[in-house]
Design a protein around this motif. Structure first.
Motif, PDB file in Angstrom:
ATOM      1  N   VAL A   1       2.122   7.019  -6.595  1.00 57.18           N
ATOM      2  CA  VAL A   1       1.120   7.975  -7.089  1.00 57.18           C
ATOM      3  C   VAL A   1       1.594   9.407  -6.853  1.00 57.18           C
ATOM      4  O   VAL A   1       1.349  10.305  -7.669  1.00 57.18           O
ATOM      5  CB  VAL A   1      -0.237   7.727  -6.405  1.00 57.18           C
ATOM      6  CG1 VAL A   1      -1.240   8.821  -6.760  1.00 57.18           C
ATOM      7  CG2 VAL A   1      -0.788   6.368  -6.793  1.00 57.18           C
ATOM      8  N   ALA A   2       2.295   9.628  -5.737  1.00 60.62           N
ATOM      9  CA  ALA A   2       2.778  10.979  -5.420  1.00 60.62           C
ATOM     10  C   ALA A   2       3.758  11.490  -6.458  1.00 60.62           C
ATOM     11  O   ALA A   2       3.917  12.705  -6.626  1.00 60.62           O
ATOM     12  CB  ALA A   2       3.432  10.990  -4.035  1.00 60.62           C
ATOM     13  N   THR A   3       4.427  10.588  -7.177  1.00 60.31           N
ATOM     14  CA  THR A   3       5.407  11.009  -8.189  1.00 60.31           C
ATOM     15  C   THR A   3       4.770  11.271  -9.558  1.00 60.31           C
ATOM     16  O   THR A   3       5.425  11.849 -10.426  1.00 60.31           O
ATOM     17  CB  THR A   3       6.502   9.941  -8.355  1.00 60.31           C
ATOM     18  OG1 THR A   3       5.914   8.725  -8.868  1.00 60.31           O
ATOM     19  CG2 THR A   3       7.172   9.641  -7.022  1.00 60.31           C
ATOM     20  N   LEU A   4       3.519  10.852  -9.747  1.00 55.94           N
ATOM     21  CA  LEU A   4       2.891  11.008 -11.062  1.00 55.94           C
ATOM     22  C   LEU A   4       2.843  12.462 -11.545  1.00 55.94           C
ATOM     23  O   LEU A   4       3.103  12.733 -12.718  1.00 55.94           O
ATOM     24  CB  LEU A   4       1.476  10.410 -11.044  1.00 55.94           C
ATOM     25  CG  LEU A   4       1.383   8.884 -10.990  1.00 55.94           C
ATOM     26  CD1 LEU A   4      -0.080   8.450 -10.944  1.00 55.94           C
ATOM     27  CD2 LEU A   4       2.072   8.263 -12.199  1.00 55.94           C
TER      28      LEU A   4
ATOM     29  N   VAL B   1       0.837  -1.208   0.000  1.00 60.43           N
ATOM     30  CA  VAL B   1       0.000   0.000   0.000  1.00 60.43           C
ATOM     31  C   VAL B   1       0.864   1.247   0.000  1.00 60.43           C
ATOM     32  O   VAL B   1       0.619   2.198  -0.753  1.00 60.43           O
ATOM     33  CB  VAL B   1      -0.938  -0.003   1.226  1.00 60.43           C
ATOM     34  CG1 VAL B   1      -1.660   1.335   1.359  1.00 60.43           C
ATOM     35  CG2 VAL B   1      -1.948  -1.127   1.117  1.00 60.43           C
ATOM     36  N   LEU B   2       1.893   1.254   0.830  1.00 61.46           N
ATOM     37  CA  LEU B   2       2.773   2.408   0.930  1.00 61.46           C
ATOM     38  C   LEU B   2       3.508   2.654  -0.379  1.00 61.46           C
ATOM     39  O   LEU B   2       3.655   3.801  -0.829  1.00 61.46           O
ATOM     40  CB  LEU B   2       3.772   2.193   2.069  1.00 61.46           C
ATOM     41  CG  LEU B   2       4.597   3.402   2.503  1.00 61.46           C
ATOM     42  CD1 LEU B   2       3.692   4.540   2.928  1.00 61.46           C
ATOM     43  CD2 LEU B   2       5.541   3.015   3.630  1.00 61.46           C
ATOM     44  N   THR B   3       3.960   1.586  -1.021  1.00 64.02           N
ATOM     45  CA  THR B   3       4.669   1.719  -2.297  1.00 64.02           C
ATOM     46  C   THR B   3       3.767   2.315  -3.366  1.00 64.02           C
ATOM     47  O   THR B   3       4.169   3.217  -4.109  1.00 64.02           O
ATOM     48  CB  THR B   3       5.197   0.349  -2.752  1.00 64.02           C
ATOM     49  OG1 THR B   3       6.069  -0.181  -1.751  1.00 64.02           O
ATOM     50  CG2 THR B   3       5.947   0.470  -4.067  1.00 64.02           C
ATOM     51  N   VAL B   4       2.541   1.810  -3.441  1.00 58.42           N
ATOM     52  CA  VAL B   4       1.602   2.332  -4.442  1.00 58.42           C
ATOM     53  C   VAL B   4       1.286   3.799  -4.163  1.00 58.42           C
ATOM     54  O   VAL B   4       1.262   4.637  -5.079  1.00 58.42           O
ATOM     55  CB  VAL B   4       0.305   1.488  -4.447  1.00 58.42           C
ATOM     56  CG1 VAL B   4      -0.731   2.122  -5.378  1.00 58.42           C
ATOM     57  CG2 VAL B   4       0.600   0.065  -4.880  1.00 58.42           C
TER      58      VAL B   4
ATOM     59  N   VAL C   1      -0.825   9.217   6.445  1.00 63.48           N
ATOM     60  CA  VAL C   1      -2.109   8.561   6.705  1.00 63.48           C
ATOM     61  C   VAL C   1      -3.098   8.820   5.572  1.00 63.48           C
ATOM     62  O   VAL C   1      -3.790   7.897   5.113  1.00 63.48           O
ATOM     63  CB  VAL C   1      -2.687   9.036   8.053  1.00 63.48           C
ATOM     64  CG1 VAL C   1      -4.103   8.493   8.253  1.00 63.48           C
ATOM     65  CG2 VAL C   1      -1.786   8.589   9.199  1.00 63.48           C
ATOM     66  N   ASN C   2      -3.169  10.068   5.103  1.00 65.89           N
ATOM     67  CA  ASN C   2      -4.080  10.373   3.992  1.00 65.89           C
ATOM     68  C   ASN C   2      -3.724   9.583   2.744  1.00 65.89           C
ATOM     69  O   ASN C   2      -4.613   9.167   1.982  1.00 65.89           O
ATOM     70  CB  ASN C   2      -4.048  11.872   3.680  1.00 65.89           C
ATOM     71  CG  ASN C   2      -4.988  12.667   4.571  1.00 65.89           C
ATOM     72  OD1 ASN C   2      -6.105  12.229   4.855  1.00 65.89           O
ATOM     73  ND2 ASN C   2      -4.554  13.826   5.023  1.00 65.89           N
ATOM     74  N   SER C   3      -2.423   9.378   2.523  1.00 60.20           N
ATOM     75  CA  SER C   3      -1.993   8.612   1.352  1.00 60.20           C
ATOM     76  C   SER C   3      -2.551   7.195   1.403  1.00 60.20           C
ATOM     77  O   SER C   3      -2.963   6.637   0.374  1.00 60.20           O
ATOM     78  CB  SER C   3      -0.459   8.557   1.285  1.00 60.20           C
ATOM     79  OG  SER C   3       0.081   9.851   1.145  1.00 60.20           O
TER      80      SER C   3
END
Length: 559
Positions: free
Chosen positions: A53-56, A46-49, A313-315
């Protein structure tokens, strides 16, 4: 014990042979170890995904138009479409693990002065607004979707908690006015607690274990809220005075984390509202404890820690919201979802516009003004129709609504329909309302001049930095190890840079006169901060037993 289990031991076909060689306690230990390993692997996935997404937005320019939290929901929904399930959301996971840090971070950063000025409308939205939402959605579902009123009210209670995280982040990015952010965030913080209390009161009715009694309900509400506020204040003030005794940033940071989770758990155990308890603790520590018990460096460390934790947490939460979608179940409940959306939007409009105008009339009556006079003179803090529209459309639903829906007892008939309806409405608010807030701000002309203010602030900062460099050069004038020509050359470069920056600053002020008001407001905030820090220093040194009320604030207001 684990060394007696081969690497393939958790193949189910091998379990009969293992059971013959292991004791019962060894089997339980092995199962527990495997569960921990599996949960850790899922958490890392979950953390990796989420971080991917944050890098998109850095890779695809068009993605930058989508708020980060909404992008996570979209990615999670795409994973659900191909039936990739990361982690099952449970109400305990959301309410006990995810919610306390989010509430504490928001309360920590909410300025008490801003909250106090708008406490009346925020209280109206958080309390009366929740009642309007519960009743409106419940009646709408009972009338047009054929859902029993008791279940409809339960859905209404689940959907009455607003969660405008992505909208607030967008406001900060675009430079929307501080007041509308305070109204929306303050309402969200307090109506979460009211919604949880309302849900707890209503969940027993469809099961037949409780009946509605107005006097008992009012008493329970006051009891639940009172325990939350009382314990939250006790923890907040207790830690505030405790941190006066030492200056250990990491310990003080850890105490705030313990305060967030500890307050929630203790208040819930005592029968109060853990949500309201955490909000109370966060407000006190953020506005009082951080002043009297923490030096500026520690305050910065703690604030950055909570900013990171909220992002973290929001991520996870928003990715899992999208990943929990069951498209087939949503398809089977399109009618109640559609009715619930219409009822939610309609009841939100009634509460936002109705309560805003009630507040406006009340405030103006006290001042002896009419609404047109107040708008023309800007002498009263009325909530204009543009702000009301943003408050109406920006009232998204999120993790609290889903947690409440998932906590419906499995014995209750229609549980799956309740969860599907709440999920459908939450997705509508996130993916439709959330993605259209920015166009709404543009059409209403509410977009701030944040890029201009940022440019202006950067030039001021560069000028201040060069002035410090120049002061240092003047102090070292005459050093024998530095050649005079080189020294004069460096000094001329710095002086030239300062002159260029002053010309650019003057040009910006002449082209944008509103920057002078911005500069004056910044100076005002600096003066108030210096005054508050001075009082805090006296309290820390023991010369005062409590922090004094701000003096400059009233003087500047009168001026």
């Amino acid at each position: 014990m684990l060394d007696r289990i081969p690497s393939a031991s958790f193949d189910l076909n091998l379990w009969p042979h293992l059971l013959a060689t292991l004791t019962e306690s060894e089997v339980l230990d092995a199962l527990e170890s495997e569960v921990i390993k599996t949960n850790l692997e899922r958490f890392l996935l979950v953390l990796t995904v989420s971080l991917s997404v944050a890098t998109l937005p850095q890779v695809f320019r068009w993605v930058r138009q989508i708020p980060y939290t909404l992008l996570l929901v979209i990615v999670g929904a795409a994973l659900a479409l191909v039936d990739v399930r990361l982690v099952n959301l449970s109400p305990e996971l959301i309410l006990t693990i995810f919610l306390p840090p989010l509430l504490f971070e928001a309360a920590w950063n909410l300025k008490w002065g801003d909250l106090r000025r708008d406490l009346f409308p925020i209280t109206l939205f958080a309390m009366v607004g929740v009642i309007i939402s519960v009743v409106g959605i419940g009646l709408g579902l009972a009338q047009w979707a054929g859902i029993p009123l008791s279940l409809g009210l339960l859905i209404g209670a689940s959907l009455s908690a607003t969660d405008p995280v992505s909208v607030i982040a967008l406001f900060r990015e675009l430079g929307v006015g501080e007041r509308i952010k305070t109204l929306m965030e303050g309402e969200s913080l307090f109506n979460d607690g009211v919604a949880v209390v309302a849900f707890g009161l209503l969940v027993g009715i469809p099961l037949g274990i409780e009946t509605f009694d107005l006097q008992v309900t009012v008493l329970r509400v006051f009891t639940v809220v009172g325990i939350g506020v009382g314990m939250g204040a006790l923890v907040g003030f207790g830690i505030s005075y405790l941190t006066q005794r030492f200056d250990l940033p990491l310990v003080e940071q850890s105490l705030t984390l313990i305060a967030a989770y500890g307050t929630y758990l203790v208040v819930e155990e005592l029968g109060g509202s853990g949500v309201i308890g955490v909000v109370t603790t966060g407000l006190i520590l953020g506005n009082f404890g951080s002043r009297i018990g923490m030096n500026p460096r520690t305050r910065l460390i703690v604030s950055e820690f909570w900013e990171f934790l909220a992002f973290f947490v929001n991520s996870i939460v928003f990715l899992l919201i999208g990943d929990q979608i069951q498209y087939n179940i949503l398809g089977e409940n399109l009618i109640p979802i559609g009715v619930a959306i219409a009822a939610m939007v309609g009841s939100r409009a009634i509460s936002t516009y109705g309560l805003s105008n009630f507040y406006n009339v009340t405030v103006l009556s006290a001042k002896g003004q009419t609404l047109p006079e107040a708008i023309g003179s800007h002498s009263a803090r009325v909530i204009g129709w543009k702000d009301q529209t943003v408050l109406w459309w920006g009232g998204l639903r999120g993790s609290v609504s889903i947690a409440l829906a998932l906590s419906v007892p499995e014995s209750l008939p229609g549980r799956e329909a309740i969860i599907a309806t709440v999920f459908g409405v939450v997705l509508f608010t996130l993916l439709v309302q959330g993605l259209t807030v920015k166009p709404l701000l543009v059409s209403l002309g509410l977009l701030g001049d944040q890029p201009l203010k940022q440019e202006y602030t950067e030039k001021l900062a560069r000028r201040a930095a060069l002035q410090r460099v120049l002061e240092h050069l003047i102090q070292i004038d005459g050093r024998v190890e530095v050649e005079a020509d080189f020294y004069q050359y460096q000094k001329a470069l710095v002086e030239g840079g300062i002159r260029d920056l002053e010309e650019e600053i003057s040009s910006l002020q002449s082209q944008h006169p509103q920057l002078k008001n911005f500069a004056a407001e910044q100076l005002r905030e600096e003066l108030l901060s210096i005054e508050a820090d001075t009082y805090a220093e006296y309290v820390r040194s023991g010369q005062l037993n409590q922090e004094l009320a701000p003096f400059l604030q009233e003087v500047l207001r009168q001026a």
